[in-house]
Design a protein around this motif. Structure first.
Motif, short mmCIF file in Angstrom:
data_model
loop_
_atom_site.label_atom_id
_atom_site.label_comp_id
_atom_site.label_asym_id
_atom_site.label_seq_id
_atom_site.Cartn_x
_atom_site.Cartn_y
_atom_site.Cartn_z
N SER A 193 0.79 -1.23 0.00
CA SER A 193 0.00 0.00 0.00
C SER A 193 0.82 1.28 0.00
O SER A 193 0.27 2.36 -0.20
CB SER A 193 -0.94 0.02 1.22
N GLY A 194 2.13 1.23 0.23
CA GLY A 194 2.92 2.45 0.38
C GLY A 194 3.50 2.97 -0.92
O GLY A 194 2.99 2.72 -2.02
N PHE A 195 4.60 3.74 -0.79
CA PHE A 195 5.34 4.19 -1.97
C PHE A 195 6.01 3.00 -2.65
O PHE A 195 5.83 2.76 -3.84
CB PHE A 195 6.44 5.17 -1.57
N LEU A 196 6.83 2.30 -1.87
CA LEU A 196 7.59 1.18 -2.40
C LEU A 196 8.07 0.30 -1.26
O LEU A 196 8.01 0.68 -0.09
CB LEU A 196 8.77 1.67 -3.27
N THR A 197 8.52 -0.89 -1.62
CA THR A 197 9.00 -1.88 -0.67
C THR A 197 10.41 -2.28 -1.06
O THR A 197 10.71 -2.45 -2.25
CB THR A 197 8.09 -3.13 -0.69
N LEU A 198 11.28 -2.41 -0.05
CA LEU A 198 12.63 -2.93 -0.25
C LEU A 198 12.76 -4.19 0.59
O LEU A 198 12.67 -4.13 1.82
CB LEU A 198 13.69 -1.90 0.14
N LEU A 199 12.99 -5.31 -0.07
CA LEU A 199 12.99 -6.61 0.57
C LEU A 199 14.39 -7.20 0.64
O LEU A 199 15.06 -7.34 -0.38
CB LEU A 199 12.08 -7.58 -0.20
N LEU A 200 14.80 -7.55 1.87
CA LEU A 200 16.03 -8.29 2.09
C LEU A 200 15.67 -9.76 2.26
O LEU A 200 14.83 -10.10 3.09
CB LEU A 200 16.74 -7.76 3.35
N GLN A 201 16.29 -10.64 1.47
CA GLN A 201 16.06 -12.07 1.56
C GLN A 201 17.32 -12.77 2.06
O GLN A 201 18.43 -12.28 1.85
CB GLN A 201 15.70 -12.66 0.20
N PHE A 239 18.61 -5.97 -2.90
CA PHE A 239 17.25 -5.89 -2.38
C PHE A 239 16.30 -6.10 -3.56
O PHE A 239 16.61 -5.71 -4.69
CB PHE A 239 16.95 -4.53 -1.76
N VAL A 240 15.14 -6.69 -3.29
CA VAL A 240 14.07 -6.70 -4.28
C VAL A 240 13.19 -5.48 -4.00
O VAL A 240 12.74 -5.28 -2.86
CB VAL A 240 13.23 -7.99 -4.20
N VAL A 241 12.98 -4.66 -5.02
CA VAL A 241 12.20 -3.43 -4.88
C VAL A 241 10.91 -3.57 -5.68
O VAL A 241 10.93 -4.07 -6.81
CB VAL A 241 12.99 -2.21 -5.39
N ASN A 242 9.80 -3.14 -5.09
CA ASN A 242 8.54 -3.11 -5.84
C ASN A 242 7.73 -1.87 -5.51
O ASN A 242 7.92 -1.22 -4.48
CB ASN A 242 7.71 -4.37 -5.60
N ILE A 243 6.84 -1.56 -6.41
CA ILE A 243 6.00 -0.36 -6.35
C ILE A 243 4.79 -0.63 -5.47
O ILE A 243 4.19 -1.70 -5.52
CB ILE A 243 5.56 0.03 -7.76
N GLY A 244 4.40 0.38 -4.69
CA GLY A 244 3.19 0.30 -3.89
C GLY A 244 2.07 1.14 -4.47
O GLY A 244 2.22 1.82 -5.50
N GLU A 245 0.94 1.10 -3.80
CA GLU A 245 -0.27 1.72 -4.33
C GLU A 245 -0.19 3.25 -4.38
O GLU A 245 -0.89 3.88 -5.18
CB GLU A 245 -1.47 1.28 -3.50
N ILE A 246 0.65 3.88 -3.54
CA ILE A 246 0.76 5.34 -3.60
C ILE A 246 1.30 5.78 -4.96
O ILE A 246 0.80 6.75 -5.56
CB ILE A 246 1.66 5.87 -2.47
N LEU A 247 2.30 5.07 -5.47
CA LEU A 247 2.84 5.44 -6.79
C LEU A 247 1.84 5.14 -7.90
O LEU A 247 1.82 5.85 -8.92
CB LEU A 247 4.16 4.73 -7.04
N GLU A 248 1.03 4.13 -7.74
CA GLU A 248 -0.02 3.88 -8.72
C GLU A 248 -1.03 5.03 -8.73
O GLU A 248 -1.41 5.54 -9.78
CB GLU A 248 -0.73 2.56 -8.44
N LEU A 249 -1.44 5.44 -7.53
CA LEU A 249 -2.39 6.55 -7.43
C LEU A 249 -1.81 7.84 -8.01
O LEU A 249 -2.47 8.56 -8.76
CB LEU A 249 -2.77 6.77 -5.96
N ALA A 250 -0.56 8.15 -7.65
CA ALA A 250 0.06 9.41 -8.07
C ALA A 250 0.27 9.47 -9.57
O ALA A 250 0.21 10.55 -10.16
CB ALA A 250 1.38 9.60 -7.34
N SER A 251 0.53 8.33 -10.20
CA SER A 251 0.81 8.31 -11.65
C SER A 251 -0.40 7.90 -12.48
O SER A 251 -0.26 7.66 -13.68
CB SER A 251 1.97 7.35 -11.93
#
Length: 347
Positions: free
Chosen positions: A204-212, A236-248
């Motif tokens: 749901s946020g801006f983006l996620t940074l995942l450490l595996q 890190f694995v980075v992905n887009i959250g819903e805030i960036l979807e809304l903003a763009s």
């Protein structure tokens, strides 16, 4: 002949700080990755390896504690959705996720109860820390600060890739963004017992940074099915959250992903960080160039997971749905408002 399996792109963040041409090409690659799977590996990120090793080491030590020590900070004790959850106590789309975890945010004082205030104000408060592992608190907070700094720089790169000023999102994440750090262990189990480590969802946020760590399990929805995202050291694995979807307006789209439980006799550690806007903010819609605006796909229309521009409303929705035990104990007046729709987003 069969098509080769889809893979996620790998982007070197050092190119962002390179020459003007290197930056231009990096931003083009970033835009392509975001428009494609919505996920990518980030290398050259600058987070010290000793800090990464330390947080993974302490994560393992926490999960090795006796159950009583972990349950002493169980999330159900926290109205702010902080603390430990046993496997099966977080839900995605109404089904239990098979993982144990700690949820950690920025350390803040709880606000006084005010029935007239927006409900999301209840989310502010302190973390719960295990007395049996005092080293975890300073290490986790140091990691939280470092990964937040990196997340903001990646967010600035996304802004530039969209033709905006680098700090276009600064008004909705300053003076301090919403931070959520999860320290997660996925126990292995037999396939017959189910394979939902985390059900399919968006962030749901801006983006996620995942450490595996070393065990795979993350899968990303692709054009031809699920794309595996196995661990790659130093990334890190980075992905887009819903805030960036809304903003763009959907030019960037939050993508669906899940985690499959590891095989019996193994487990998987991961440390995802979710960078969000301030809870009192409203997500703006960016004025894209005509070329980019032509590629905007509009917002995802999912009746089970409506998107709200009010950040606090969007985030509280996810917390209430994902942790029904906390919602029932501390926020019974809010539970009825979420009964009409099944749980969707995990974060």
């Amino acid at each position: 002949m069969t098509d080769a399996p889809e893979t996620l792109p790998i982007l070197d963040f050092r190119r962002f700080d390179g020459t003007a041409e290197e930056r231009r090409l990096f931003l083009a690659d970033l835009r392509d990755a975001a428009r494609g799977p919505g996920f990518f590996y980030l290398t050259g990120h600058g987070i010290p390896q000793e800090l990464i090793d330390d947080i993974l080491r302490l994560s393992r030590r926490f999960f090795d504690l006796p159950e009583a020590d972990k349950l002493a900070i169980e999330m159900v004790h926290s109205p702010h959705f902080r603390g430990y959850n046993r496997a099966g106590f977080e839900h995605t789309r109404g089904k239990p996720d098979w993982r144990e975890q700690i949820d950690i945010g920025s350390e803040k004082i709880a606000r006084p109860t005010d029935p007239a205030a927006p409900p999301w104000r209840r989310l502010q408060g302190p973390n719960q820390w295990p007395a049996a592992l005092p080293e975890l608190q300073p290490s986790a907070l140091r990691y939280l600060n470092e990964i937040t700094r990196l997340g903001i720089r990646v967010l600035q790169a996304f802004a530039l890739a969209l033709g905006q000023d680098a700090d276009v999102f600064e008004p909705i994440y300053t003076p301090k963004p919403n931070q959520l750090l999860k320290i997660v262990r996925y126990p292995g189990r037999e396939k017959a017992a189910g394979d939902q480590g985390v059900g399919a969802h968006k962030d749901s946020g801006f983006l996620t940074l995942l450490l595996q760590d070393v065990q795979g399990g993350l899968q990303v929805e692709g054009a031809r099915g699920w794309i595996d995202a196995p661990p790659i050291p130093g990334t890190f694995v980075v992905n887009i959250g819903e805030i960036l979807e809304l903003a763009s307006n959907g030019y960037l789209r939050a993508n669906v992903h899940r985690v499959v439980s590891p095989p019996a006799g193994t487990d998987r550690l991961s440390v995802p960080f979710f960078l969000g806007a301030q809870l009192d903010a409203e997500v703006p819609q960016l004025a894209l160039s005509p070329e980019l605006a032509a590629g905007a796909r509009g917002l995802t229309q999912d009746p089970l997971n409506p998107l709200f521009r009010e950040v606090g409303r969007n985030y509280l929705k996810s917390r209430l749905r994902s942790h029904p035990d906390v919602a029932r104990r501390h926020h019974p007046d809010l539970v009825d408002a979420t009964k009409a729709a099944e749980p969707a987003s995990a974060y």
